[in-house]
Write a protein that holds these residues in place. Structure first.
Motif, PDB file in Angstrom:
ATOM      1  N   TYR A 223       0.811  -1.303   0.046  1.00 52.32           N
ATOM      2  CA  TYR A 223      -0.034  -0.132  -0.217  1.00 52.32           C
ATOM      3  C   TYR A 223       0.918   1.132   0.023  1.00 52.32           C
ATOM      4  CZ  TYR A 223      -3.461   3.246   1.658  1.00 52.32           C
ATOM      5  OH  TYR A 223      -4.344   4.445   2.035  1.00 52.32           O
ATOM      6  N   HIS A 224       1.961   1.282   0.795  1.00 52.01           N
ATOM      7  CA  HIS A 224       2.812   2.457   0.802  1.00 52.01           C
ATOM      8  C   HIS A 224       3.461   2.514  -0.461  1.00 52.01           C
ATOM      9  CE1 HIS A 224       3.523   4.557   4.945  1.00 52.01           C
ATOM     10  NE2 HIS A 224       2.798   3.396   5.302  1.00 52.01           N
ATOM     11  N   VAL A 225       4.193   1.519  -0.986  1.00 50.56           N
ATOM     12  CA  VAL A 225       4.633   1.549  -2.329  1.00 50.56           C
ATOM     13  C   VAL A 225       3.793   2.363  -3.376  1.00 50.56           C
ATOM     14  CG1 VAL A 225       5.988   0.400  -4.196  1.00 50.56           C
ATOM     15  CG2 VAL A 225       6.345  -0.039  -1.518  1.00 50.56           C
TER      16      VAL A 225
ATOM     17  N   VAL B 105      -6.941  -3.100   3.630  1.00 54.25           N
ATOM     18  CA  VAL B 105      -5.775  -2.322   4.378  1.00 54.25           C
ATOM     19  C   VAL B 105      -6.462  -0.972   4.780  1.00 54.25           C
ATOM     20  CG1 VAL B 105      -3.659  -0.900   3.989  1.00 54.25           C
ATOM     21  CG2 VAL B 105      -3.747  -3.441   3.181  1.00 54.25           C
ATOM     22  N   GLU B 106      -6.894  -0.334   3.780  1.00 46.11           N
ATOM     23  CA  GLU B 106      -7.635   1.107   4.232  1.00 46.11           C
ATOM     24  C   GLU B 106      -8.648   1.108   5.242  1.00 46.11           C
ATOM     25  OE1 GLU B 106      -6.955   3.601   0.192  1.00 46.11           O
ATOM     26  OE2 GLU B 106      -8.666   2.320   0.405  1.00 46.11           O
ATOM     27  N   GLN B 107      -9.432   0.050   5.115  1.00 49.08           N
ATOM     28  CA  GLN B 107     -10.495  -0.171   6.294  1.00 49.08           C
ATOM     29  C   GLN B 107      -9.783  -0.524   7.729  1.00 49.08           C
ATOM     30  OE1 GLN B 107     -13.091  -3.303   5.540  1.00 49.08           O
ATOM     31  NE2 GLN B 107     -14.382  -3.055   7.320  1.00 49.08           N
ATOM     32  N   TYR B 108      -8.894  -1.261   7.558  1.00 52.11           N
ATOM     33  CA  TYR B 108      -7.823  -1.573   8.826  1.00 52.11           C
ATOM     34  C   TYR B 108      -7.353  -0.191   9.525  1.00 52.11           C
ATOM     35  CZ  TYR B 108      -3.785  -3.195  11.455  1.00 52.11           C
ATOM     36  OH  TYR B 108      -2.773  -3.351  12.264  1.00 52.11           O
ATOM     37  N   ILE B 109      -6.675   0.516   8.660  1.00 55.43           N
ATOM     38  CA  ILE B 109      -6.157   1.683   8.940  1.00 55.43           C
ATOM     39  C   ILE B 109      -6.853   2.740   9.608  1.00 55.43           C
ATOM     40  CG2 ILE B 109      -4.541   3.762   8.446  1.00 55.43           C
ATOM     41  CD1 ILE B 109      -3.386   2.147   6.157  1.00 55.43           C
ATOM     42  N   ASP B 110      -8.114   2.761   8.967  1.00 51.43           N
ATOM     43  CA  ASP B 110      -9.290   3.767   9.345  1.00 51.43           C
ATOM     44  C   ASP B 110      -9.831   3.312  10.858  1.00 51.43           C
ATOM     45  OD1 ASP B 110     -11.079   5.910   9.264  1.00 51.43           O
ATOM     46  OD2 ASP B 110     -12.702   4.639   8.267  1.00 51.43           O
ATOM     47  N   GLU B 111      -9.922   2.018  10.869  1.00 49.54           N
ATOM     48  CA  GLU B 111     -10.690   1.534  12.092  1.00 49.54           C
ATOM     49  C   GLU B 111      -9.415   1.622  13.241  1.00 49.54           C
ATOM     50  OE1 GLU B 111     -11.905  -2.387  11.449  1.00 49.54           O
ATOM     51  OE2 GLU B 111     -13.626  -1.869  10.257  1.00 49.54           O
ATOM     52  N   SER B 112      -8.310   1.466  13.104  1.00 47.97           N
ATOM     53  CA  SER B 112      -7.291   1.478  13.917  1.00 47.97           C
ATOM     54  C   SER B 112      -7.039   2.780  14.642  1.00 47.97           C
ATOM     55  CB  SER B 112      -6.107   1.015  13.290  1.00 47.97           C
ATOM     56  OG  SER B 112      -4.965   1.120  14.250  1.00 47.97           O
TER      57      SER B 112
ATOM     58  N   HIS C  22       9.107 -15.860   0.729  1.00 49.34           N
ATOM     59  CA  HIS C  22       7.784 -16.080   0.087  1.00 49.34           C
ATOM     60  C   HIS C  22       7.655 -14.681  -0.663  1.00 49.34           C
ATOM     61  CE1 HIS C  22       6.319 -18.500   3.894  1.00 49.34           C
ATOM     62  NE2 HIS C  22       7.300 -19.155   3.131  1.00 49.34           N
ATOM     63  N   THR C  23       6.667 -14.863  -1.596  1.00 52.00           N
ATOM     64  CA  THR C  23       6.442 -13.786  -2.727  1.00 52.00           C
ATOM     65  C   THR C  23       5.095 -13.583  -2.711  1.00 52.00           C
ATOM     66  OG1 THR C  23       8.271 -14.121  -3.932  1.00 52.00           O
ATOM     67  CG2 THR C  23       6.561 -12.739  -4.855  1.00 52.00           C
ATOM     68  N   TYR C  24       4.369 -12.264  -2.548  1.00 53.99           N
ATOM     69  CA  TYR C  24       3.129 -11.828  -2.639  1.00 53.99           C
ATOM     70  C   TYR C  24       2.753 -10.851  -3.433  1.00 53.99           C
ATOM     71  CZ  TYR C  24       2.874 -14.262   2.069  1.00 53.99           C
ATOM     72  OH  TYR C  24       3.213 -15.094   2.924  1.00 53.99           O
ATOM     73  N   HIS C  25       1.409 -11.191  -4.189  1.00 56.01           N
ATOM     74  CA  HIS C  25       0.886 -10.267  -5.216  1.00 56.01           C
ATOM     75  C   HIS C  25      -0.497  -9.840  -4.648  1.00 56.01           C
ATOM     76  CE1 HIS C  25       3.830 -11.292  -8.524  1.00 56.01           C
ATOM     77  NE2 HIS C  25       3.678 -12.177  -7.886  1.00 56.01           N
ATOM     78  N   PHE C  26      -0.627  -8.613  -4.139  1.00 54.97           N
ATOM     79  CA  PHE C  26      -1.886  -8.182  -3.553  1.00 54.97           C
ATOM     80  C   PHE C  26      -3.111  -7.759  -4.867  1.00 54.97           C
ATOM     81  CE2 PHE C  26       1.080  -8.194  -0.258  1.00 54.97           C
ATOM     82  CZ  PHE C  26       0.538  -8.900   0.684  1.00 54.97           C
ATOM     83  N   THR C  27      -4.138  -7.480  -4.343  1.00 55.90           N
ATOM     84  CA  THR C  27      -5.228  -7.025  -5.247  1.00 55.90           C
ATOM     85  C   THR C  27      -5.849  -5.840  -4.660  1.00 55.90           C
ATOM     86  OG1 THR C  27      -7.047  -8.352  -3.959  1.00 55.90           O
ATOM     87  CG2 THR C  27      -5.617  -9.564  -5.701  1.00 55.90           C
ATOM     88  N   ALA C  28      -6.657  -5.196  -5.665  1.00 56.16           N
ATOM     89  CA  ALA C  28      -7.507  -4.070  -5.164  1.00 56.16           C
ATOM     90  C   ALA C  28      -8.214  -4.253  -3.993  1.00 56.16           C
ATOM     91  CB  ALA C  28      -8.459  -3.619  -6.059  1.00 56.16           C
ATOM     92  N   ALA C  29      -8.834  -5.570  -3.870  1.00 51.58           N
ATOM     93  CA  ALA C  29      -9.700  -6.094  -2.478  1.00 51.58           C
ATOM     94  C   ALA C  29      -8.754  -6.152  -1.316  1.00 51.58           C
ATOM     95  CB  ALA C  29     -10.179  -7.392  -2.689  1.00 51.58           C
ATOM     96  N   ASP C  30      -7.469  -6.373  -1.492  1.00 45.19           N
ATOM     97  CA  ASP C  30      -6.557  -6.314  -0.392  1.00 45.19           C
ATOM     98  C   ASP C  30      -6.258  -5.008   0.198  1.00 45.19           C
ATOM     99  OD1 ASP C  30      -6.035  -9.171  -0.168  1.00 45.19           O
ATOM    100  OD2 ASP C  30      -4.843  -9.057  -1.899  1.00 45.19           O
ATOM    101  N   ILE C  31      -6.303  -4.141  -0.893  1.00 54.11           N
ATOM    102  CA  ILE C  31      -5.916  -2.547  -0.502  1.00 54.11           C
ATOM    103  C   ILE C  31      -7.170  -2.096   0.147  1.00 54.11           C
ATOM    104  CG2 ILE C  31      -5.343  -0.300  -1.605  1.00 54.11           C
ATOM    105  CD1 ILE C  31      -3.054  -2.397  -1.371  1.00 54.11           C
TER     106      ILE C  31
END
Length: 306
Positions: free
Chosen positions: A218-220, A256-263, A244-253
């Motif tokens: 998300y930061h990058v 992430v934004e929901q997690y940050i907002d709630e936190s 381990h290698t990860y490819h994230f999706t728009a749903a993952d992002i």
């Protein structure tokens, strides 16, 4: 440097993890230690700040590995020199040796200037480092750097066909939800159209904190204004020699934004005055009594208040 009565409110995954672990520890770490480095601060602030600056040996080992790798990449980019395993190990041993001297010979200096010296948690509480632990750390140094040099990430980093762009400053921030959001990004390089985020770790287990890794993506994505499908996150296990290698999706992002907002909203509940980031009283930060208390940096404060 502006001296303020309360710290600036920022957000990070590490901050949320600390709040989840124990709200009282969160209060000591982010609020009650504020200004404890000043000579005219009160004794309680100074004590909190000293305890905040304690480091346990495994964590310091990981910190040293990160610092040495970061410096090696910077050196390689600027001067086109690649240190070998022995050189990397020597640099790490020097840092560990200096920290040991700080914790023993310079203990009095650390007490008065904890931001300039290192104090091991083990020496602060037990008075010594176990010989077995010290020997194990030394053995792991060489292992970590051998695995570093044989990793696919390192092969990419030293390749003339990639562009290293994350070697200058590992502490990165973006602005979201009206808050400065921080992340510790070990390294970034661009390969073809992809931005590769490398997260070096000296952890034993390989149970990834996927949320933390998605936050790096998300930061990058936000920092370089690129779509998430061009961001790849790779966690390199330096002790194990695996990745381990990860490819994230728009749903993952979105998650992430929901997690940050709630936190952030949760953290705001501990503010008496959000504009100043003035905290509520210490009694409003409950203790979580768990097995982690035995190794907590602030256990003497909790024990004194019971």
């Amino acid at each position: 440097m502006n001296i303020t009565p309360f710290p600036t409110f920022t957000w990070s995954h590490a901050r949320q993890q600390l709040l989840t672990e124990c709200p009282r520890k969160y209060a000591y770490h982010y609020y009650l230690s504020h200004n404890g480095w000043l000579s005219d601060s009160n004794s309680f602030q100074k004590q909190c700040y000293r305890l905040k600056k304690l480091v346990d040996l495994p964590a310091f080992f990981g910190q040293v590995i990160h610092e040495v790798v970061h410096d090696a990449i910077k050196e390689m980019v600027q001067y086109n020199t690649v240190p070998d395993v022995e050189m990397l190990s020597r640099r790490a041993r020097l840092k560990l040796r200096q920290a040991f001297l700080d914790s023993t010979t310079h203990a009095e200096s650390w007490f008065h200037q904890p931001n300039r010296y290192t104090m091991f948690w083990e020496i602060y509480h037990d008075g010594y480092l176990r010989e077995q632990a010290s020997k194990r750390i030394t053995e792991r140094l060489i292992l970590c750097f051998r695995h570093l040099r044989s990793s696919s990430s390192w092969s990419d980093v030293i390749s003339p066909h990639v562009k290293n762009i994350g070697y200058d400053n590992p502490f990165r921030s973006i602005y979201a939800f009206k808050t400065k959001i921080y992340a510790m990004v070990d390294h970034i390089y661009k390969k073809d159209y992809n931005y590769i985020v490398v997260d070096w770790t000296t952890a034993h287990d390989q149970s990834d904190d996927v949320r933390q890794l998605s936050l790096l993506a998300y930061h990058v994505m936000k920092s370089y204004h690129v779509p998430i499908d061009q961001v790849v996150v790779r966690r390199e296990y330096l002790l194990k020699g695996s990745a381990h290698t990860y490819h994230f999706t728009a749903a993952d992002i979105r998650s992430v934004e929901q997690y940050i907002d709630e936190s952030i909203n949760t953290m705001r509940n501990y503010q008496k005055c959000p504009e100043k980031n003035e905290p509520v009283g210490i009694e409003k930060f409950p203790r979580n009594a768990t097995s982690l208390c035995a190794r907590c940096h602030y256990k003497e404060l909790c024990e004194a208040s019971t």
